[in-house]
Design a protein around this motif. Structure first.
Motif, PDB file in Angstrom:
ATOM      1  N   MET A   1       0.840  -1.188   0.000  1.00 41.14           N
ATOM      2  CA  MET A   1       0.000   0.000   0.000  1.00 41.14           C
ATOM      3  C   MET A   1       0.884   1.250   0.000  1.00 41.14           C
ATOM      4  SD  MET A   1      -3.195   0.649   2.433  1.00 41.14           S
ATOM      5  CE  MET A   1      -4.203   2.060   2.276  1.00 41.14           C
ATOM      6  N   ALA A   2       0.498   2.231  -0.793  1.00 49.16           N
ATOM      7  CA  ALA A   2       1.295   3.442  -0.953  1.00 49.16           C
ATOM      8  C   ALA A   2       1.248   4.319   0.295  1.00 49.16           C
ATOM      9  CB  ALA A   2       0.796   4.230  -2.154  1.00 49.16           C
ATOM     10  N   ILE A   3       2.357   4.981   0.567  1.00 52.58           N
ATOM     11  CA  ILE A   3       2.427   5.949   1.661  1.00 52.58           C
ATOM     12  C   ILE A   3       1.694   7.203   1.209  1.00 52.58           C
ATOM     13  CG2 ILE A   3       3.997   7.467   2.923  1.00 52.58           C
ATOM     14  CD1 ILE A   3       6.046   5.167   2.836  1.00 52.58           C
ATOM     15  N   LYS A   4       0.796   7.703   2.056  1.00 55.55           N
ATOM     16  CA  LYS A   4      -0.008   8.871   1.714  1.00 55.55           C
ATOM     17  C   LYS A   4       0.703  10.145   2.173  1.00 55.55           C
ATOM     18  CE  LYS A   4      -4.597  10.789   1.890  1.00 55.55           C
ATOM     19  NZ  LYS A   4      -5.993  10.546   2.209  1.00 55.55           N
ATOM     20  N   VAL A   5       0.914  11.041   1.218  1.00 59.08           N
ATOM     21  CA  VAL A   5       1.556  12.335   1.476  1.00 59.08           C
ATOM     22  C   VAL A   5       0.563  13.421   1.080  1.00 59.08           C
ATOM     23  CG1 VAL A   5       3.492  13.855   0.911  1.00 59.08           C
ATOM     24  CG2 VAL A   5       3.833  11.366   0.985  1.00 59.08           C
ATOM     25  N   GLU A   6       0.166  14.253   2.058  1.00 61.06           N
ATOM     26  CA  GLU A   6      -0.771  15.343   1.802  1.00 61.06           C
ATOM     27  C   GLU A   6      -0.043  16.662   2.028  1.00 61.06           C
ATOM     28  OE1 GLU A   6      -4.873  14.202   3.697  1.00 61.06           O
ATOM     29  OE2 GLU A   6      -3.249  13.214   4.817  1.00 61.06           O
ATOM     30  N   VAL A   7      -0.087  17.539   1.018  1.00 65.32           N
ATOM     31  CA  VAL A   7       0.550  18.847   1.118  1.00 65.32           C
ATOM     32  C   VAL A   7      -0.563  19.887   1.231  1.00 65.32           C
ATOM     33  CG1 VAL A   7       2.130  20.504   0.079  1.00 65.32           C
ATOM     34  CG2 VAL A   7       2.457  18.050  -0.327  1.00 65.32           C
ATOM     35  N   PHE A   8      -0.697  20.482   2.414  1.00 65.35           N
ATOM     36  CA  PHE A   8      -1.716  21.503   2.648  1.00 65.35           C
ATOM     37  C   PHE A   8      -1.124  22.861   2.296  1.00 65.35           C
ATOM     38  CE2 PHE A   8      -3.269  17.956   4.983  1.00 65.35           C
ATOM     39  CZ  PHE A   8      -4.646  18.072   4.954  1.00 65.35           C
ATOM     40  N   SER A   9      -1.872  23.618   1.475  1.00 71.61           N
ATOM     41  CA  SER A   9      -1.366  24.890   0.983  1.00 71.61           C
ATOM     42  C   SER A   9      -2.521  25.847   0.708  1.00 71.61           C
ATOM     43  CB  SER A   9      -0.568  24.655  -0.303  1.00 71.61           C
ATOM     44  OG  SER A   9      -1.421  24.149  -1.311  1.00 71.61           O
ATOM     45  N   THR A  10      -2.147  27.080   0.383  1.00 70.42           N
ATOM     46  CA  THR A  10      -3.113  28.065  -0.097  1.00 70.42           C
ATOM     47  C   THR A  10      -2.566  28.656  -1.392  1.00 70.42           C
ATOM     48  OG1 THR A  10      -2.132  29.932   1.095  1.00 70.42           O
ATOM     49  CG2 THR A  10      -3.868  28.695   2.251  1.00 70.42           C
ATOM     50  N   SER A  11      -3.442  29.300  -2.127  1.00 69.94           N
ATOM     51  CA  SER A  11      -3.024  29.869  -3.413  1.00 69.94           C
ATOM     52  C   SER A  11      -2.177  31.123  -3.257  1.00 69.94           C
ATOM     53  CB  SER A  11      -4.252  30.162  -4.272  1.00 69.94           C
ATOM     54  OG  SER A  11      -5.121  31.041  -3.595  1.00 69.94           O
ATOM     55  N   THR A  12      -2.186  31.763  -2.091  1.00 69.25           N
ATOM     56  CA  THR A  12      -1.430  33.002  -1.895  1.00 69.25           C
ATOM     57  C   THR A  12      -0.130  32.809  -1.120  1.00 69.25           C
ATOM     58  OG1 THR A  12      -2.699  33.491   0.100  1.00 69.25           O
ATOM     59  CG2 THR A  12      -3.512  34.417  -1.981  1.00 69.25           C
ATOM     60  N   CYS A  13       0.126  31.626  -0.641  1.00 68.71           N
ATOM     61  CA  CYS A  13       1.314  31.350   0.171  1.00 68.71           C
ATOM     62  C   CYS A  13       2.577  31.355  -0.700  1.00 68.71           C
ATOM     63  CB  CYS A  13       1.145  29.991   0.853  1.00 68.71           C
ATOM     64  SG  CYS A  13       2.649  29.343   1.588  1.00 68.71           S
ATOM     65  N   PRO A  14       3.589  32.154  -0.333  1.00 64.47           N
ATOM     66  CA  PRO A  14       4.804  32.192  -1.149  1.00 64.47           C
ATOM     67  C   PRO A  14       5.699  30.955  -0.979  1.00 64.47           C
ATOM     68  CG  PRO A  14       5.062  33.616   0.741  1.00 64.47           C
ATOM     69  CD  PRO A  14       3.632  33.119   0.759  1.00 64.47           C
ATOM     70  N   HIS A  15       5.511  30.186   0.106  1.00 61.67           N
ATOM     71  CA  HIS A  15       6.352  29.025   0.376  1.00 61.67           C
ATOM     72  C   HIS A  15       5.718  27.709  -0.073  1.00 61.67           C
ATOM     73  CE1 HIS A  15       8.850  31.742   2.637  1.00 61.67           C
ATOM     74  NE2 HIS A  15       7.778  32.139   3.293  1.00 61.67           N
ATOM     75  N   CYS A  16       4.427  27.733  -0.339  1.00 64.48           N
ATOM     76  CA  CYS A  16       3.705  26.512  -0.699  1.00 64.48           C
ATOM     77  C   CYS A  16       4.196  25.864  -1.995  1.00 64.48           C
ATOM     78  CB  CYS A  16       2.205  26.770  -0.736  1.00 64.48           C
ATOM     79  SG  CYS A  16       1.504  27.045   0.916  1.00 64.48           S
ATOM     80  N   PRO A  17       4.503  26.635  -3.035  1.00 61.50           N
ATOM     81  CA  PRO A  17       4.995  25.974  -4.257  1.00 61.50           C
ATOM     82  C   PRO A  17       6.245  25.129  -4.019  1.00 61.50           C
ATOM     83  CG  PRO A  17       4.300  28.200  -4.769  1.00 61.50           C
ATOM     84  CD  PRO A  17       4.272  28.074  -3.260  1.00 61.50           C
ATOM     85  N   ALA A  18       7.124  25.556  -3.124  1.00 57.37           N
ATOM     86  CA  ALA A  18       8.337  24.780  -2.831  1.00 57.37           C
ATOM     87  C   ALA A  18       7.988  23.462  -2.156  1.00 57.37           C
ATOM     88  CB  ALA A  18       9.293  25.592  -1.962  1.00 57.37           C
ATOM     89  N   ALA A  19       6.997  23.479  -1.270  1.00 57.37           N
ATOM     90  CA  ALA A  19       6.569  22.245  -0.607  1.00 57.37           C
ATOM     91  C   ALA A  19       5.931  21.285  -1.605  1.00 57.37           C
ATOM     92  CB  ALA A  19       5.594  22.569   0.525  1.00 57.37           C
ATOM     93  N   ILE A  20       5.110  21.824  -2.498  1.00 56.27           N
ATOM     94  CA  ILE A  20       4.467  20.996  -3.521  1.00 56.27           C
ATOM     95  C   ILE A  20       5.523  20.413  -4.456  1.00 56.27           C
ATOM     96  CG2 ILE A  20       2.893  21.060  -5.496  1.00 56.27           C
ATOM     97  CD1 ILE A  20       1.302  23.243  -3.876  1.00 56.27           C
TER      98      ILE A  20
END
Length: 89
Positions: A1-20
């Protein structure tokens, strides 16, 4: 079974694209061994995403949840995320 990875973000966050991007690089490395989901908590068409963030008691983005546990607050380096996931395999 695959390990589940959830990336919580917002559309205005400047750091979220790096996490994604880090999560995508991990997906590129591990393939079917992990399941990556980007969870936009400010998506007006997905109010259930806010509830999911509340369930994990997420107070800031980006936050990465792995296998139901908050693993990273903020955007991890690609290597940190890959090493963490590798330790679970």
């Amino acid at each position: 079974m695959a390990i589940k990875v959830e990336v919580f973000s917002t559309s205005t966050c400047p750091h979220c694209p790096a996490a994604i991007e880090a999560a995508q690089k991990a997906k590129d490395k591990f393939g079917e061994a992990i399941d990556v989901e980007s969870v936009k908590i400010d998506d007006p068409n997905s109010p259930e995403n806010i509830q999911r963030a509340n369930d994990y008691q997420i107070m800031a983005v980006p936050t990465i949840v792995i296998e139901g546990e908050v693993a990273f607050l903020g955007a991890p380096s690609d290597d940190d995320l890959i090493n963490y996931i590798e330790s679970l395999l």
